[in-house]
Design a protein around this motif. Structure first.
Motif, PDB file in Angstrom:
ATOM      1  N   UNK A   1       0.787  -1.233   0.000  1.00 39.61           N
ATOM      2  CA  UNK A   1       0.000   0.000   0.000  1.00 39.61           C
ATOM      3  C   UNK A   1       0.813   1.275   0.000  1.00 39.61           C
ATOM      4  N   UNK A   2       2.079   1.221   0.435  1.00 41.94           N
ATOM      5  CA  UNK A   2       2.897   2.431   0.466  1.00 41.94           C
ATOM      6  C   UNK A   2       3.779   2.578  -0.768  1.00 41.94           C
ATOM      7  N   UNK A   3       3.553   1.723  -1.765  1.00 40.29           N
ATOM      8  CA  UNK A   3       4.279   1.903  -3.018  1.00 40.29           C
ATOM      9  C   UNK A   3       5.190   0.760  -3.409  1.00 40.29           C
ATOM     10  N   UNK A   4       5.100  -0.377  -2.717  1.00 35.90           N
ATOM     11  CA  UNK A   4       5.966  -1.502  -3.053  1.00 35.90           C
ATOM     12  C   UNK A   4       7.319  -1.353  -2.398  1.00 35.90           C
ATOM     13  N   UNK A   5       7.345  -1.501  -1.102  1.00 41.41           N
ATOM     14  CA  UNK A   5       8.593  -1.271  -0.358  1.00 41.41           C
ATOM     15  C   UNK A   5       9.547  -2.463  -0.468  1.00 41.41           C
ATOM     16  N   UNK A   6      10.821  -2.162  -0.440  1.00 40.71           N
ATOM     17  CA  UNK A   6      11.855  -3.190  -0.460  1.00 40.71           C
ATOM     18  C   UNK A   6      11.977  -3.824   0.934  1.00 40.71           C
ATOM     19  N   UNK A   7      12.588  -5.033   0.955  1.00 39.81           N
ATOM     20  CA  UNK A   7      12.754  -5.745   2.239  1.00 39.81           C
ATOM     21  C   UNK A   7      13.504  -4.892   3.258  1.00 39.81           C
TER      22      UNK A   7
ATOM     23  N   UNK B   1       6.591 -16.088  -6.094  1.00 38.12           N
ATOM     24  CA  UNK B   1       7.086 -14.712  -6.136  1.00 38.12           C
ATOM     25  C   UNK B   1       8.090 -14.508  -5.015  1.00 38.12           C
ATOM     26  N   UNK B   2       8.973 -13.553  -5.217  1.00 33.28           N
ATOM     27  CA  UNK B   2       9.917 -13.138  -4.182  1.00 33.28           C
ATOM     28  C   UNK B   2       9.410 -11.840  -3.562  1.00 33.28           C
ATOM     29  N   UNK B   3      10.055 -11.343  -2.510  1.00 32.22           N
ATOM     30  CA  UNK B   3       9.607 -10.065  -1.932  1.00 32.22           C
ATOM     31  C   UNK B   3       9.520  -8.924  -2.950  1.00 32.22           C
ATOM     32  N   UNK B   4      10.366  -8.960  -3.981  1.00 28.11           N
ATOM     33  CA  UNK B   4      10.291  -7.913  -4.998  1.00 28.11           C
ATOM     34  C   UNK B   4       8.956  -7.964  -5.737  1.00 28.11           C
ATOM     35  N   UNK B   5       8.248  -9.113  -5.651  1.00 27.74           N
ATOM     36  CA  UNK B   5       6.941  -9.215  -6.278  1.00 27.74           C
ATOM     37  C   UNK B   5       5.942  -8.227  -5.713  1.00 27.74           C
ATOM     38  N   UNK B   6       6.137  -7.805  -4.452  1.00 28.70           N
ATOM     39  CA  UNK B   6       5.257  -6.792  -3.867  1.00 28.70           C
ATOM     40  C   UNK B   6       5.470  -5.445  -4.554  1.00 28.70           C
ATOM     41  N   UNK B   7       6.714  -5.144  -4.883  1.00 29.46           N
ATOM     42  CA  UNK B   7       7.040  -3.896  -5.573  1.00 29.46           C
ATOM     43  C   UNK B   7       6.546  -3.948  -7.020  1.00 29.46           C
ATOM     44  N   UNK B   8       6.842  -5.069  -7.678  1.00 25.67           N
ATOM     45  CA  UNK B   8       6.369  -5.241  -9.057  1.00 25.67           C
ATOM     46  C   UNK B   8       4.850  -5.282  -9.105  1.00 25.67           C
ATOM     47  N   UNK B   9       4.234  -5.902  -8.087  1.00 26.23           N
ATOM     48  CA  UNK B   9       2.780  -6.005  -8.058  1.00 26.23           C
ATOM     49  C   UNK B   9       2.104  -4.664  -7.879  1.00 26.23           C
ATOM     50  N   UNK B  10       2.694  -3.799  -7.055  1.00 26.83           N
ATOM     51  CA  UNK B  10       2.125  -2.459  -6.869  1.00 26.83           C
ATOM     52  C   UNK B  10       2.084  -1.702  -8.192  1.00 26.83           C
ATOM     53  N   UNK B  11       3.192  -1.699  -8.925  1.00 24.31           N
ATOM     54  CA  UNK B  11       3.234  -0.955 -10.191  1.00 24.31           C
ATOM     55  C   UNK B  11       2.357  -1.612 -11.251  1.00 24.31           C
ATOM     56  N   UNK B  12       2.341  -2.940 -11.268  1.00 27.85           N
ATOM     57  CA  UNK B  12       1.486  -3.636 -12.231  1.00 27.85           C
ATOM     58  C   UNK B  12       0.014  -3.341 -11.956  1.00 27.85           C
ATOM     59  N   UNK B  13      -0.373  -3.379 -10.677  1.00 31.53           N
ATOM     60  CA  UNK B  13      -1.767  -3.099 -10.327  1.00 31.53           C
ATOM     61  C   UNK B  13      -2.117  -1.647 -10.625  1.00 31.53           C
ATOM     62  N   UNK B  14      -1.177  -0.734 -10.377  1.00 31.30           N
ATOM     63  CA  UNK B  14      -1.420   0.670 -10.699  1.00 31.30           C
ATOM     64  C   UNK B  14      -1.687   0.834 -12.196  1.00 31.30           C
ATOM     65  N   UNK B  15      -0.914   0.117 -13.010  1.00 31.46           N
ATOM     66  CA  UNK B  15      -1.118   0.180 -14.458  1.00 31.46           C
ATOM     67  C   UNK B  15      -2.467  -0.412 -14.847  1.00 31.46           C
TER      68      UNK B  15
END
Length: 345
Positions: A182-188, A290-304
């Motif tokens: 929710x905060x933009x796809x934060x890194x670990x 998915x790896x933790x980076x999937x949360x970051x990729x998922x945020x941008x993908x969902x935004x698109x």
């Protein structure tokens, strides 16, 4: 970190001040990468030449480093393979295959940085060495590997959240996953570095809004600490975790004991990967989905997918380059391109 070469005219006090400046002025991730690369380069030099590093290093050694890492050694024998096998035995190299060009570039960049610290010229600046490096990049070019097998989009995230119960562990995991997305796809590293004091609750009662302060990220420094909004379900999930764990200061996300008791210490960054794999398994998905980076990729993908402007998404993801963030939008846009459906269903 490798030692600095201090000019002899500096006083002991100034010497220590310069070393301290380097430590404080260099991101922690860079320091860790330098330490790993220095260990690798040192071991390779000993394995290849039976000699320690010298400063400045010889051009022939720099050229040999490139040549040894520009070929697949699985079908070859000789000194390069012997050195590689020693590095594998030491746990410094994974296989005999040629490393990715980005890996070789990073190690060379570290070696160059070590020369700059000593105020010395780098052997990698020699024309022949530079040309060999360019040819190596081209010869070993490969498609970039995604940091996560799949993005964690909204539907996948909801499946993960559905596995989080009302135990301390479940409440923590729900808060962590929702804050990360929710905060933009934060890194670990950003998630586990958060403290309770970084969560501002001044506007939660009136607007249901939290402000998350990131003291240091991959793209910002402490004096640029961004504050990101968190609202709705993610904000409520974080507040619930703070209340149920009775947290007033210190690390926001902490280990939870087997007896379901929050511990006082900070969670390690790798714990995010462990939590994600656990939740994927409980949700009936492969643990390597998915790896933790999937949360970051998922945020941008969902935004698109939801039609959010790229610039708006980048304000939360904190991407410096539109090119990097645009690729997630491009993948969505091309799948929706009418030209992909010219033959109909």
């Amino acid at each position: 970190m490798t030692h600095l070469a201090i000019p002899p005219t500096l006083s002991p006090v100034d010497e220590e001040a310069l070393r301290d400046l380097y430590r404080r002025g260099t991101p922690k991730n860079t320091l860790r990468a330098w330490e790993r690369d220095l260990a690798y380069i040192t071991a390779w030099k000993i394995a290849s030449f039976n000699r320690a590093l010298v400063w400045p290093e010889e051009e022939t050694v720099a050229l040999r480093f490139i040549l040894d890492h520009a070929q697949d050694l699985q079908a070859h024998s000789g000194p390069a393979r012997d050195a590689a096998e020693e590095l594998i035995a030491l746990g410094l190299r994974r296989s005999l295959a040629a490393p990715a060009p980005a890996t070789l570039d990073r190690r060379i960049a570290s070696w160059q940085a070590f020369h700059r610290m000593r105020n010395l010229p780098s052997p990698f600046s020699a024309p022949l060495v530079q040309q060999a490096r360019q040819k190596s990049r081209r010869a070993n070019a490969r498609p970039p590997a995604p940091k996560s097998a799949k993005p964690i989009t909204r539907d996948v995230l909801e499946a993960l959240l559905g596995t989080c119960d009302d135990t301390h562990r479940g409440v923590r995991d729900r808060a962590l996953l929702m804050l990360a997305f929710g905060s933009g796809g934060r890194r670990r590293s950003e998630l586990t570095a958060l403290n309770v004091e970084d969560i501002s609750r001044d506007e939660f009662a009136s607007r249901g809004l939290l402000w998350v302060r990131l003291l240091e990220t991959k793209t910002t420094k402490q004096d640029q600490a961004p504050k990101l909004p968190l609202k709705g379900r993610p904000a409520r999930a974080v507040i619930h975790w703070l209340e149920i764990a009775k947290l007033e200061k210190g690390p926001l996300f902490r280990p939870v004991s087997k007896s379901d008791r929050p511990l006082p210490r900070r969670m390690a960054p790798d714990a995010v990967r462990v939590i994600l794999r656990h939740r994927l398994g409980l949700a009936g998905l492969p643990m390597d989905y998915a790896s933790p980076h999937g949360l970051r990729a998922g945020f941008l993908t969902q935004a698109a997918l939801d039609g959010a402007p790229l610039a708006a998404a980048m304000k939360l993801s904190l991407h410096r380059s539109p090119i990097q963030a645009q690729k997630y939008y491009a993948d969505v846009e091309i799948s929706e391109n009418p030209a992909t459906d010219l033959l109909g269903e």
